[in-house]
Scaffold this motif. Structure first.
Motif, mmCIF file in Angstrom:
data_model
loop_
_atom_site.group_PDB
_atom_site.id
_atom_site.type_symbol
_atom_site.label_atom_id
_atom_site.label_comp_id
_atom_site.label_asym_id
_atom_site.label_seq_id
_atom_site.Cartn_x
_atom_site.Cartn_y
_atom_site.Cartn_z
ATOM 1 N N ALA A 82 -1.202 -7.702 5.080
ATOM 2 C CA ALA A 82 -1.634 -7.146 3.795
ATOM 3 C C ALA A 82 -3.113 -6.773 3.825
ATOM 4 N N ALA A 83 -3.936 -7.635 4.385
ATOM 5 C CA ALA A 83 -5.371 -7.351 4.467
ATOM 6 C C ALA A 83 -5.637 -6.143 5.361
ATOM 7 N N THR A 84 -4.908 -6.047 6.453
ATOM 8 C CA THR A 84 -5.068 -4.921 7.367
ATOM 9 C C THR A 84 -4.667 -3.614 6.687
ATOM 10 N N LEU A 85 -3.582 -3.641 5.919
ATOM 11 C CA LEU A 85 -3.141 -2.443 5.211
ATOM 12 C C LEU A 85 -4.150 -2.001 4.154
ATOM 13 N N VAL A 86 -4.717 -2.969 3.448
ATOM 14 C CA VAL A 86 -5.743 -2.630 2.452
ATOM 15 C C VAL A 86 -6.942 -1.977 3.130
ATOM 16 N N TYR B 127 -1.308 9.025 6.644
ATOM 17 C CA TYR B 127 -0.639 8.361 5.516
ATOM 18 C C TYR B 127 0.870 8.319 5.755
ATOM 19 N N ARG B 128 1.431 9.433 6.171
ATOM 20 C CA ARG B 128 2.871 9.512 6.405
ATOM 21 C C ARG B 128 3.317 8.535 7.484
ATOM 22 N N GLU B 129 2.574 8.486 8.593
ATOM 23 C CA GLU B 129 2.929 7.589 9.689
ATOM 24 C C GLU B 129 2.869 6.122 9.259
ATOM 25 N N LEU B 130 1.816 5.755 8.569
ATOM 26 C CA LEU B 130 1.662 4.365 8.149
ATOM 27 C C LEU B 130 2.753 3.976 7.159
ATOM 28 N N THR B 131 3.025 4.845 6.200
ATOM 29 C CA THR B 131 4.062 4.572 5.209
ATOM 30 C C THR B 131 5.432 4.479 5.875
ATOM 31 N N ALA B 132 5.724 5.358 6.813
ATOM 32 C CA ALA B 132 7.004 5.329 7.511
ATOM 33 C C ALA B 132 7.171 4.024 8.292
ATOM 34 N N ARG B 133 6.102 3.565 8.927
ATOM 35 C CA ARG B 133 6.171 2.291 9.658
ATOM 36 C C ARG B 133 6.486 1.136 8.718
ATOM 37 N N LEU B 134 5.900 1.154 7.539
ATOM 38 C CA LEU B 134 6.175 0.094 6.556
ATOM 39 C C LEU B 134 7.625 0.146 6.081
ATOM 40 N N LEU B 135 8.123 1.338 5.863
ATOM 41 C CA LEU B 135 9.483 1.476 5.355
ATOM 42 C C LEU B 135 10.542 1.108 6.390
ATOM 43 N N ARG B 136 10.170 1.115 7.668
ATOM 44 C CA ARG B 136 11.110 0.718 8.716
ATOM 45 C C ARG B 136 11.233 -0.802 8.829
ATOM 46 N N MET B 137 10.379 -1.529 8.181
ATOM 47 C CA MET B 137 10.409 -2.994 8.266
ATOM 48 C C MET B 137 11.611 -3.561 7.547
#
Length: 82
Positions: free
Chosen positions: A39-43, A72-82
């Protein structure tokens, strides 16, 4: 950080036979710490991405904005794959 958490998780697995409850409690602690770190890394990453385009205002070129949008797209996509 990753290596330390991985080591701690392996230790939890290794102590399960002797003390299952303690092993699970420690694994819970490792997960909580990993989630807090994530969470801290994402912020931090979001702030850095925002600064890349918000501080520039209208001076930011289309190519730079395209690159930022891609991040932004890459980071969001990585989160959604979790």
């Amino acid at each position: 950080m990753r290596d330390a958490l991985t080591l701690r998780l392996r230790q939890c697995l290794g102590t399960f036979v002797e003390n299952p409850r303690q092993a699970v409690e420690q694994a819970d602690s490792v997960l909580a710490e990993a989630a807090t770190h994530l969470a801290a890394t994402l912020v931090e990453r979001r702030h850095a991405l925002g600064a890349a385009w918000q501080d520039q205002g209208a001076e930011e070129g289309t190519e730079e904005l395209r690159h930022t949008l891609h991040q932004y797209r890459e980071l969001t996509a990585r989160l959604l794959r979790m």
